[in-house]
Scaffold this motif. Structure first.
Motif, PDB file in Angstrom:
ATOM      1  N   GLY A 193      -1.258  -4.130   1.044  1.00 18.97           N
ATOM      2  CA  GLY A 193      -2.451  -5.139   0.970  1.00 18.97           C
ATOM      3  C   GLY A 193      -2.136  -6.397   0.107  1.00 18.97           C
ATOM      4  O   GLY A 193      -0.914  -6.859   0.116  1.00 18.97           O
ATOM      5  N   SER A 194      -2.974  -6.787  -0.546  1.00 20.56           N
ATOM      6  CA  SER A 194      -2.980  -8.092  -1.258  1.00 20.56           C
ATOM      7  C   SER A 194      -2.736  -8.025  -2.843  1.00 20.56           C
ATOM      8  O   SER A 194      -3.293  -7.096  -3.392  1.00 20.56           O
ATOM      9  N   VAL A 195      -1.401  -8.375  -3.057  1.00 21.41           N
ATOM     10  CA  VAL A 195      -1.112  -8.080  -4.487  1.00 21.41           C
ATOM     11  C   VAL A 195      -1.044  -9.520  -5.383  1.00 21.41           C
ATOM     12  O   VAL A 195      -0.604 -10.514  -4.815  1.00 21.41           O
ATOM     13  N   ALA A 196      -1.258  -9.322  -6.720  1.00 20.26           N
ATOM     14  CA  ALA A 196      -0.992 -10.436  -7.380  1.00 20.26           C
ATOM     15  C   ALA A 196      -0.017 -10.186  -8.418  1.00 20.26           C
ATOM     16  O   ALA A 196      -0.042  -9.001  -9.082  1.00 20.26           O
ATOM     17  N   TRP A 208      10.639  -8.824  -5.600  1.00 20.02           N
ATOM     18  CA  TRP A 208      10.740  -7.295  -5.414  1.00 20.02           C
ATOM     19  C   TRP A 208       9.658  -6.894  -4.489  1.00 20.02           C
ATOM     20  O   TRP A 208      10.035  -6.387  -3.392  1.00 20.02           O
ATOM     21  N   LEU A 209       8.583  -7.434  -4.687  1.00 25.67           N
ATOM     22  CA  LEU A 209       7.459  -6.998  -3.685  1.00 25.67           C
ATOM     23  C   LEU A 209       7.611  -7.477  -2.540  1.00 25.67           C
ATOM     24  O   LEU A 209       7.010  -6.922  -1.625  1.00 25.67           O
ATOM     25  N   ALA A 210       8.153  -8.599  -2.332  1.00 24.09           N
ATOM     26  CA  ALA A 210       8.153  -9.409  -0.840  1.00 24.09           C
ATOM     27  C   ALA A 210       9.300  -8.348   0.118  1.00 24.09           C
ATOM     28  O   ALA A 210       9.164  -8.688   1.189  1.00 24.09           O
ATOM     29  N   LYS A 211      10.058  -7.353  -0.727  1.00 24.72           N
ATOM     30  CA  LYS A 211      10.716  -6.875   0.031  1.00 24.72           C
ATOM     31  C   LYS A 211       9.926  -5.426   1.065  1.00 24.72           C
ATOM     32  O   LYS A 211      10.532  -4.947   1.349  1.00 24.72           O
ATOM     33  N   GLN A 212       8.851  -5.282   0.238  1.00 23.80           N
ATOM     34  CA  GLN A 212       7.989  -4.152   0.800  1.00 23.80           C
ATOM     35  C   GLN A 212       7.179  -4.515   1.837  1.00 23.80           C
ATOM     36  O   GLN A 212       6.299  -5.511   1.983  1.00 23.80           O
ATOM     37  N   PRO A 213       7.190  -4.022   3.367  1.00 25.59           N
ATOM     38  CA  PRO A 213       6.604  -4.367   4.436  1.00 25.59           C
ATOM     39  C   PRO A 213       5.056  -4.034   4.355  1.00 25.59           C
ATOM     40  O   PRO A 213       4.420  -4.930   5.025  1.00 25.59           O
ATOM     41  N   SER A 214       4.618  -3.061   3.495  1.00 28.03           N
ATOM     42  CA  SER A 214       3.600  -2.818   3.491  1.00 28.03           C
ATOM     43  C   SER A 214       2.388  -3.770   2.599  1.00 28.03           C
ATOM     44  O   SER A 214       1.170  -3.682   2.674  1.00 28.03           O
ATOM     45  N   ILE A 215       3.023  -4.903   2.064  1.00 25.43           N
ATOM     46  CA  ILE A 215       2.312  -5.969   1.271  1.00 25.43           C
ATOM     47  C   ILE A 215       2.161  -7.142   2.189  1.00 25.43           C
ATOM     48  O   ILE A 215       3.021  -7.370   2.732  1.00 25.43           O
ATOM     49  N   ALA A 216       0.731  -7.376   2.180  1.00 25.99           N
ATOM     50  CA  ALA A 216       0.418  -8.335   3.055  1.00 25.99           C
ATOM     51  C   ALA A 216       0.560  -9.714   2.747  1.00 25.99           C
ATOM     52  O   ALA A 216       0.678 -10.749   3.242  1.00 25.99           O
ATOM     53  N   ALA A 217       0.329  -9.812   1.299  1.00 32.49           N
ATOM     54  CA  ALA A 217       0.476 -11.130   0.637  1.00 32.49           C
ATOM     55  C   ALA A 217       0.492 -11.023  -0.845  1.00 32.49           C
ATOM     56  O   ALA A 217       0.022 -10.136  -1.291  1.00 32.49           O
ATOM     57  N   ILE A 218       1.198 -12.089  -1.392  1.00 29.43           N
ATOM     58  CA  ILE A 218       1.472 -12.155  -2.713  1.00 29.43           C
ATOM     59  C   ILE A 218       0.850 -13.317  -3.369  1.00 29.43           C
ATOM     60  O   ILE A 218       1.118 -14.539  -2.877  1.00 29.43           O
ATOM     61  N   ARG A 259      -9.653 -11.140  -5.027  1.00 30.19           N
ATOM     62  CA  ARG A 259      -9.357  -9.830  -5.551  1.00 30.19           C
ATOM     63  C   ARG A 259      -8.350  -9.293  -4.917  1.00 30.19           C
ATOM     64  O   ARG A 259      -7.945  -9.564  -3.836  1.00 30.19           O
ATOM     65  N   TYR A 260      -7.802  -8.120  -5.413  1.00 29.18           N
ATOM     66  CA  TYR A 260      -6.556  -7.566  -5.076  1.00 29.18           C
ATOM     67  C   TYR A 260      -6.643  -6.022  -5.155  1.00 29.18           C
ATOM     68  O   TYR A 260      -7.214  -5.276  -5.864  1.00 29.18           O
TER      69      TYR A 260
END
Length: 334
Positions: A193-196, A208-218, A259-260
């Motif tokens: 989902g959406s991560v901060a 590192w987070l950007a490598k995870q396909p399940s993360i929609a936005a940072i 919100r995240y």
């Protein structure tokens, strides 16, 4: 940095230099919140301050302030030197670029921050007009040469082995921080989902987070302007497909509107030389208020820092993922 202000002002007080007059333009590097100048400083002062809490304090005090230097042809430049040698060098190079030919460049720093060594090194590269010791510090001044050698201090940005650009004067400007590495190596694979990224620095955890396909936005939140600009370049270069927003933001005083589902952070615990665990505790509270129901916080901290109590008071579920000889990785879920 205002500790060195009495030293900086001493040449004006003793009439060794003429106080900036009305109609003149002065660019001031390194001043922090609480800056007070003598009433006879009548020139137009442009303050350059890239640390968001100090920027906001200076703005509230009525100063014209910007996160990075702009414009040219200033009549003088004032510099308060800090602990970071490369940042001092960068500011001096900016002063050489921004001041008119033969304009004054005046700098001061405390002895404990290494100002004497910086002054000695500079004197071997460019002629100084004078230097003095006063108020436990060093003040020196020079006139901007008609054709300055702008390459004196303009070394290339530091780049990590992975090709990530760091930021002069920011956290971990010599490479990836071991604590952030430990956190990245132990983040669960089901973050989505959406991560901060709080206190994102130049973006190591976000990369590192950007490598995870399940993360929609940072979303990256960082108080040090140069670090945030480096993070923008790093994400654009190494994760161009990832949706990212960047916030130059003081998490201690400015609210977070979004919100995240998850927040990661390596919280700062220094504003001065002494450890200040209240910063991390406050950011844990901000994270708890920013997470959506069921959202998770992951953070890394030095082992002695007492963050477990703060997490327990803000999260229904919490625990420790791992630790090594120096750091611990903690988590909390709303």
């Amino acid at each position: 940095m205002n500790d060195a202000l009495p030293t900086l002002l001493f040449p004006f007080e003793r009439s060794l230099l003429e106080t900036p007059r009305a109609g003149e333009r002065v660019i001031f590097f390194g001043a922090s919140a609480g800056l007070q100048l003598p009433p006879d400083f009548a020139a137009d002062i442009q303050v350059v301050q890239g640390f968001r809490p100090d920027y906001l304090g200076l703005e509230r005090a009525g100063f014209s302030v910007a996160p990075q230097a702009e414009g040219e042809g200033y009549d003088a430049a004032l510099l308060l030197l800090g602990r970071h040698r490369r940042e001092n060098e960068q500011r001096l190079a900016e002063a050489l670029r921004r001041v008119r030919p033969h304009g004054l460049i005046l700098a001061a720093g405390t002895k404990r921050d290494g100002a004497p060594g910086f002054t000695k090194r500079l004197s071997e590269l460019v002629p100084l007009e004078d230097r003095l010791s006063k108020h436990h510090g060093i003040v020196f001044w020079l006139r901007r040469p008609a054709r300055p050698d702008e390459a004196i201090f303009s070394g290339p940005a530091r780049v990590t082995p992975e090709g990530y650009e760091t930021a002069v004067g920011g956290f971990s400007d010599d490479g990836a921080d071991p604590g952030s590495q430990l956190l990245a190596d132990n983040l669960p694979s089901d973050i989505s989902g959406s991560v901060a990224d709080f206190a994102a620095g130049w973006g190591y955890l976000s990369l590192w987070l950007a490598k995870q396909p399940s993360i929609a936005a940072i979303d990256l939140y960082e108080a040090h302007h140069a670090s945030l600009e480096a993070a923008k370049r790093n994400l654009a270069t190494h994760a161009p497909e990832t949706a990212c927003d960047f916030f130059w933001h003081d998490l201690m005083s400015e609210p977070v509107a979004r919100r995240y589902e998850a927040i990661v952070m390596n919280p700062p615990f220094h504003r001065s030389r002494a450890a200040e665990p209240d910063i991390g505790r406050a950011l844990i509270g901000v994270a708890a208020n920013t997470l959506a129901p069921g959202g998770r916080l992951f953070l890394v901290a030095n082992r002695p820092l007492p963050y477990e109590t703060a997490i327990a008071s803000s999260f229904k579920h919490h625990g420790e993922i791992c630790r090594d000889a120096t750091y611990k990785v903690l988590w909390g879920r709303k």
